[in-house]
Design an enzyme around this catalytic site. Structure first.
Site, mmCIF file in Angstrom:
data_model
loop_
_atom_site.group_PDB
_atom_site.id
_atom_site.type_symbol
_atom_site.label_atom_id
_atom_site.label_comp_id
_atom_site.label_asym_id
_atom_site.label_seq_id
_atom_site.Cartn_x
_atom_site.Cartn_y
_atom_site.Cartn_z
ATOM 1 C CE1 TYR A 33 0.830 -0.067 4.692
ATOM 2 C CE2 TYR A 33 0.119 1.749 4.348
ATOM 3 C CZ TYR A 33 0.590 1.659 4.946
ATOM 4 O OH TYR A 33 1.212 1.702 6.433
ATOM 5 N NE ARG A 52 6.644 4.704 0.853
ATOM 6 C CZ ARG A 52 7.010 4.611 1.901
ATOM 7 N NH1 ARG A 52 7.233 4.958 2.667
ATOM 8 N NH2 ARG A 52 5.701 6.045 1.579
ATOM 9 N NE ARG A 99 -6.911 -19.356 3.932
ATOM 10 C CZ ARG A 99 -5.993 -20.217 5.000
ATOM 11 N NH1 ARG A 99 -6.131 -21.376 4.102
ATOM 12 N NH2 ARG A 99 -4.827 -19.386 5.037
ATOM 13 C CG HIS A 101 0.265 -21.435 2.699
ATOM 14 N ND1 HIS A 101 -1.893 -22.066 2.972
ATOM 15 C CD2 HIS A 101 0.170 -20.910 3.856
ATOM 16 C CE1 HIS A 101 -1.332 -21.818 4.629
ATOM 17 N NE2 HIS A 101 -0.888 -20.544 5.045
ATOM 18 C CE LYS A 146 3.207 3.265 2.713
ATOM 19 N NZ LYS A 146 2.956 3.604 4.534
ATOM 20 C CD GLU A 179 9.621 1.391 10.900
ATOM 21 O OE1 GLU A 179 10.136 2.298 10.638
ATOM 22 O OE2 GLU A 179 9.449 0.917 10.402
ATOM 23 C CG LEU A 203 8.114 1.960 4.847
ATOM 24 C CD1 LEU A 203 7.365 0.862 4.355
ATOM 25 C CD2 LEU A 203 6.831 2.939 5.145
HETATM 26 C C1 LIG Z 1 6.092 2.170 9.500
HETATM 27 C C2 LIG Z 1 6.405 2.800 9.212
HETATM 28 N N1 LIG Z 1 7.279 3.676 8.935
HETATM 29 C C3 LIG Z 1 7.493 4.556 9.432
HETATM 30 C C4 LIG Z 1 6.033 5.463 7.853
HETATM 31 C C5 LIG Z 1 6.683 7.187 7.494
HETATM 32 O O1 LIG Z 1 6.141 6.019 6.121
HETATM 33 P P1 LIG Z 1 6.216 8.341 4.841
HETATM 34 O O2 LIG Z 1 6.778 9.507 5.548
HETATM 35 O O3 LIG Z 1 6.597 7.597 3.497
HETATM 36 O O4 LIG Z 1 4.572 8.182 4.920
HETATM 37 C C6 LIG Z 1 5.252 4.886 7.607
HETATM 38 C C7 LIG Z 1 3.910 5.554 7.043
HETATM 39 O O5 LIG Z 1 3.140 4.920 7.149
HETATM 40 C C8 LIG Z 1 5.065 3.541 8.153
HETATM 41 O O6 LIG Z 1 3.999 2.499 8.483
#
Ligand SMILES: Cc1ncc(COP(=O)(O)O)c(C=O)c1O
Length: 284
Positions: A33, A52, A99, A101, A146, A179, A203
């Site tokens: 996403y 991304r 469904r 795997h 993501k 984070e 991320l």
């Molecule tokens: C785990 C995580 N880290 C960092 C971020 C920040 O990313 P961005 O600056 O691209 O929104 C997000 C945003 O959803 C996130 O889910």
């Protein structure tokens, strides 16, 4: 103004949008996403978000999807909703199949999007600063993709709220600060900013990247390196960054005050610089 959805080429009111129950996103979390926000009708860092998204799709070995089709759908949603400060959620799942795997050959990706006004961080929280707890990072080791598998993030956020705090900060089993649950994290110590390097454990935030460039232009000393919870607690300032979060000061972590326990000048300055950039409609 309506909240709208897009499902595989069709636009509709959000409450009319449905996905099949055998979508692999629903059954296996097999999807990626993006979340993109606009300022005064202009989407901030759109190309970086789409880069991304493509990277995430490659990370899960999805077949590529035409970028121009994705962009056309985004622009159509933005135009039809007319929201000046819109949040566009894009989700691409591997597709629908009985469904199993194992991944069915020939499965076609399913693309959905929604548009709503951005749910802003309350001004009072920005002014006072947020509180956070640290939690052990139990996520998988591809947090650089993501994916829609956000259960650990969601449970950590809820744990923070249940303990009267605003958010949680993931820390590795060895004590490395990573984070937030939906944000990256920076500390400021003796005038120098530090954030976790880009590895498979965080991320690669678009806002993080924007801030690194902003710091460079503003001649602020910044480094990407590992640091532990003791360094976090001793920092002069801590802030979280993200598309919705923007730059959010954190003034209390695990019950300890950060610096003087009030929002610091570097955090304020970086927030102002980021907003200026976003409102000017420029990528950082
Ligand atoms: C785990 C995580 N880290 C960092 C971020 C920040 O990313 P961005 O600056 O691209 O929104 C997000 C945003 O959803 C996130 O889910």
């Amino acid at each position: 103004m309506p909240d709208l959805a897009y499902v595989n080429g069709e636009f509709m009111p959000i409450e009319k949008a449905m996905v099949p129950i055998e979508d692999r996103g629903y059954q296996f979390g097999d999807g990626v996403y993006e979340f993109i926000a606009s300022y005064e009708g202009r989407l901030f860092m759109l190309e970086e978000h789409l880069d991304r998204l493509e990277r995430s799709m490659r990370g899960l070995a999805f077949d590529p999807i035409s970028r121009s089709e994705i962009k056309a759908a985004i622009f159509e949603l933005a135009k039809c909703s007319g929201y000046p400060r819109a949040g566009i959620y894009i989700q691409i799942s591997r597709g629908t199949a009985p469904r199993n795997h194992a991944i069915s050959p020939g499965i076609l990706p399913q693309v959905i999007m929604t548009i709503r006004p951005v749910k802003e961080i309350p001004a009072e929280l920005r002014e006072k600063g947020a509180s956070a707890i640290t939690v052990q990072d139990t996520r998988w080791d591809r947090c650089d993709i993501k994916t829609i598998q956000l259960l650990a993030n969601s449970l950590a956020k809820q744990k923070a709220l249940d303990s009267g705090c605003d958010d949680a900060i993931f820390v590795s089993a060895q004590g490395v600060v990573r984070e937030g649950t939906s944000s990256n994290l920076f500390i400021v110590s003796d005038g120098r900013l530090t954030t976790h390097p880009l590895t498979n454990n965080i991320l690669p935030g678009i806002t993080r990247a924007a801030i690194l460039r902003i710091c460079e232009k503003a001649n602020l000393d910044v480094e990407e390196s590992f640091f532990d919870t003791e360094t976090l607690y001793r920092a002069d300032e801590v802030f979280l960054t993200g598309t919705v979060t923007e730059v959010l000061p954190v003034v209390r972590i695990d019950g300890k005050s950060i610096g003087d326990g009030i929002v610091g000048p570097t955090t304020r300055r970086i927030y102002d610089l980021l907003r200026k950039q976003a409102l000017a409609g420029e990528s950082a």
